[in-house]
Design an enzyme around this catalytic site. Structure first.
Site: not given
Ligand code: AKB
Length: 316
Positions: A8, A11-12, A37, A53, A142
């Protein structure tokens, strides 16, 4: 000698963590891995960059053998809001890649950094100064993957001795690479829009308080935890950390001090708002302070000042 793989890396968090670690270790010992990306010129030119991957064990296996990797910062993941658009995808991407990394770590004796999140908490968790040890009943896919990830890291440590460590990141604010698909993303978007257009349409209600942190502190926290004395770590894969808590209105008013013409209105995104409502307003980081010396540098005012300065230079 450390041989580090960062998944990653475009990424950010990854884009900044890679450059930070290349300042500390030899550039050629920090391997940045992206998926789709394209990397920035700086990322590509300052050390090895590969496409990888992480859903495919054999691809990681090849890279770990080729570069003699012994440390993995596993950052690739689908975030909260994007995860609700396609929950099955979020489960597969977040869990398949983590289990591959943990298996690799077991087989090659690698140390692992795992970014968990405040998303492990849910509506039944106490909202203010949320304790380290508390009810964990996330209601987003998530959050479910992040909590499962914490448990897997602890399982691999207890069963196989894999040195997996992690923090529960709050919303992260940064000016190098924008985040994508998160609920806390408003706190980054607002700066881009304020500087470019002097107006912003916020997708969370004005009084939605969430725990937050500035990227330099987030990166330092990851590295400090990885360097910490293993014997002192009791909560190995799940440290609460934050350095500030604010709501959209607080941020609007602070940015306005630098950009007086700035105006903000609201168009609430129901999904993101309900995710935010299920998360704490602030978390208690004292356990991370005690066990490995977590100490953020930036408070809310410092962060806003630095973001405006750095992003203004970047965008002009
Ligand atoms: C999100 O908003 O999904 C993330 C997190 C708080 O894990 N930035």
């Amino acid at each position: 000698m450390k041989k580090i793989l960062i998944t990653g890396a475009t990424g950010q968090i990854g884009s900044e963590l890679t450059l930070y670690l290349r300042e500390i270790y030899r550039n050629e010992d920090v391997i940045a891995a992206g998926h789709k990306r394209e990397p920035s010129e700086e990322l590509k030119n300052s050390g090895p960059f590969i496409f990888l991957d992480t859903m495919k064990y054999s691809e990681i296996d090849e890279v770990v053998k080729k570069f003699n990797i012994n440390t993995i910062y596993h950052l690739s993941a689908i975030l909260s809001a994007k995860g609700e658009e396609n929950p099955l995808d979020a489960w597969r991407v977040n869990m398949d890649s983590l289990i591959n990394i943990l298996e690799i770590a077991k087989n090659y004796k690698c140390q692992v950094f795992y970014p968990s999140s405040i998303a492990v908490f849910g509506p039944t968790t106490p909202k203010e100064n949320t304790p380290q040890e508390v009810v964990l009943r996330p209601t987003t896919m998530y959050g479910i993957t992040k909590l499962t990830g914490e448990l897997l890291c602890e399982y691999y440590f207890n069963k196989f001795g894999v040195d997996a460590r992690g923090v529960r990141y709050p919303g992260l604010i940064s000016y190098v690479t924008p985040p994508g698909g998160g609920t806390t993303d408003y706190a980054v978007e607002i700066f881009y829009e304020a500087i470019k257009y002097k107006k912003y349409k916020c997708f969370l209600k004005e009084d939605t308080y969430l725990p937050m942190m500035y990227m330099p502190d987030a990166i330092k926290a990851a590295h400090n935890l990885m360097e910490a004395d293993s014997d002192k770590l009791i909560h190995r894969a799940s440290y609460n950390i934050q350095s500030m808590s604010f709501c959209p209105k607080d941020l609007y008013l602070e940015i306005k001090k630098y950009i007086p013409e700035f105006e903000m209105n609201y168009e609430i995104d129901k999904v993101k708002q309900s995710i935010a409502n299920s998360w704490p307003k602030s978390v208690d980081s004292s356990c991370a302070e005690r066990e490995w010396g977590f100490k953020p540098k930036y408070n809310f005012n410092d962060m806003v000042k630095d973001m405006i300065e750095k992003l203004s230079k970047k965008l002009i």
